[in-house]
Design an enzyme around this catalytic site. Structure first.
Site, mmCIF file in Angstrom:
data_model
loop_
_atom_site.group_PDB
_atom_site.id
_atom_site.type_symbol
_atom_site.label_atom_id
_atom_site.label_comp_id
_atom_site.label_asym_id
_atom_site.label_seq_id
_atom_site.Cartn_x
_atom_site.Cartn_y
_atom_site.Cartn_z
ATOM 1 N N LYS A 117 -10.369 -8.124 7.163
ATOM 2 C CA LYS A 117 -11.054 -8.462 8.409
ATOM 3 C C LYS A 117 -11.050 -7.266 9.355
ATOM 4 O O LYS A 117 -10.090 -6.500 9.378
ATOM 5 C CB LYS A 117 -10.426 -9.686 9.078
ATOM 6 N N HIS A 176 0.835 -1.213 0.000
ATOM 7 C CA HIS A 176 0.000 0.000 0.000
ATOM 8 C C HIS A 176 0.864 1.254 0.000
ATOM 9 O O HIS A 176 0.601 2.205 -0.725
ATOM 10 C CB HIS A 176 -0.939 0.001 1.213
#
Lengths: 280, 174
Positions: free
Chosen positions: B102, B35
């Site tokens: 999650k 990222h």
């Protein structure tokens, strides 16, 4: 005096890495199965079913239970009548690398925590303890970092009551919420200094999960059982989908401490609580 | 159970928080370091660009184990999504349509999901061995030097997911 070759330690460590990562601990699996049986909420039940299925697939197909094969934490209890022939540190490191390579596990350790360049299997955390006897007890605990990131230490005042400590543990779980793979096993270390409280909170996760019956006699077991009830009232549930099972167990370890303080540490484990032990 | 095949032509507005879906199509793995690099590479321009087409893409927060012999992929469950929160609004602005992970997301991410009409799914957390059975093909895409954090293109079939945050900002976590 008993002589144990370092090579034997390496081989044991490698074997424990594979066992811990492939086979969910029998006490953990049993507790998840019982949570599955007791769950009424459909989605929460399905999430627990996925955990049981995952454990079966991992064992059958030799796949890691979780892709986060963890930071390997090694506990070595060394009998004072044992002499180790060879280099203990090297033997453990070698065993970890061998086991992790053999299992195709993830290279999750960065050698330099600040530069964070290339990751590898090198850098297991090793805790040694000298104990009575002529045996070595080795435990490998692959600790996932999703839950390790949620660890917390608080230095309470010595005048703090048990209710304050209980609230702290419950609030810790409430704040973590669904993020670290519930249902959790909650390790708590109370006493010692800051260092020992943290270590005890992690060691507490090694204790087999007890299913409490009706006769709880000692003080700490009663606190564990009360905390488990209170945490399960949070209704976070598996994957945060609600339901009854937010925690599978609360394990507390205690140690004498200073008159001026009361250290309390919490170390959470995700439902994939992995560890394996061998005695040499 | 709604069936979804890719997100680029799927009407995301039909998905509601709490929906259980079965997802087939292409997803790209990317976690922390990937990222950081994606945002650096796209953000600064300077001749660099995203190593895959972000428009309409789905990112899976995942760093699998190595691939055991004879298997398509190793254990490959989701990692904690919130660690990617600071990079996510930027990627959504570039056209990212879906994320799989999650746990919870920040308010900034929820706002961006709503603004750019995208969706955030949960995958069965801590069930990496189970999820590996839904992966049919794996192809490395970029940042090989990141090892387990490199970007991989995964083709998945009928992967069971739950809509956690929908395109209207609705969330299962309230």
């Amino acid at each position: 005096m008993k002589i144990i070759n370092a090579g034997k330690i390496s081989a044991a460590v490698a074997q424990l890495c594979l066992k811990a990562n492939y086979s969910l601990r029998s006490d953990v699996l049993a507790k998840i199965k019982s949570a599955y049986k007791n769950e009424a909420d459909r989605k929460a039940k399905a999430a627990l079913k996925a955990i049981v299925d995952n454990a079966e697939i991992a064992r059958r197909d030799k796949l890691a239970i979780c892709q986060d094969t963890g930071l390997p934490i090694v506990f070595a209890e060394i009998g004072q009548d044992v002499r180790i022939k060879g280099d203990l540190r090297k033997a453990i490191d070698k065993g970890i690398v061998k086991g992790y390579k053999q299992g195709s596990f993830r290279e999750s350790i960065v050698c330099n925590p600040l530069k964070r360049d290339k990751s590898s299997h090198q850098g297991a955390v090793i805790h040694t303890e000298i104990v009575k006897g002529d045996k070595i007890k080795i435990t490998v605990m692959p600790k996932g970092f999703g839950c390790e990131n949620k660890s917390i230490l608080k230095m309470f005042l010595p005048t703090a009551g048990i209710d304050e400590i209980k609230d702290f543990v419950i609030e810790t779980v409430r704040n973590v919420g669904p993020d670290a793979c519930p249902p959790y096993v909650v390790g708590v270390g109370i006493g010692g200094g800051a260092d020992l409280a943290c270590l005890m909170s992690k060691k507490a996760l090694l204790r087999r999960i007890t299913i409490y019956g009706l006769r709880i006699t000692d003080y700490v077991s009663k606190i564990e059982s009360d905390l488990l009830d209170d945490i399960n009232k949070l209704k976070i549930g598996p994957m945060g989908l609600g339901g009854k099972a937010t925690a599978l167990a609360v394990n507390i370890e205690t140690y004498p401490t200073h008159i001026a303080g009361l250290p309390v540490a919490v170390n959470l484990s995700c439902h994939a609580l992995r560890s394996a032990t061998k005695i040499l | 159970m709604k069936r979804i095949i890719g997100l680029s032509s799927f009407n995301i507005a039909k998905l509601k928080a709490g929906d259980e879906v079965s997802f087939s199509g292409v997803i790209y793995t990317a976690r922390d370091q990937a990222h950081k690099r994606l945002v650096r590479d796209i953000g600064r321009g300077k001749g660099r660009e995203s190593p895959f087409d972000i428009k309409g893409a789905v990112i899976y927060y995942c760093g699998p184990t190595k691939t055991p012999k004879g298997k398509v992929i190793g254990s490959c469950g989701p990692t904690t999504s919130s660690r990617m929160d600071e990079f996510t609004p930027f990627l959504l602005k570039q056209g990212l349509k879906g994320m799989i992970g999650k746990g919870r997301r920040s308010q900034e991410v929820i706002t961006a999901i709503k603004k750019y009409r995208s969706v955030y799914f949960l995958a069965p957390a801590g069930c990496g061995a189970l999820i590996s059975k839904y992966v049919k093909k794996v192809e490395p895409v970029a940042y090989a030097d990141l090892g387990p954090e490199q970007i991989l293109k995964l083709e998945v079939e009928n992967l069971p997911l739950i809509v956690a945050i929908d395109s209207k900002g609705g969330s299962i976590y309230g």
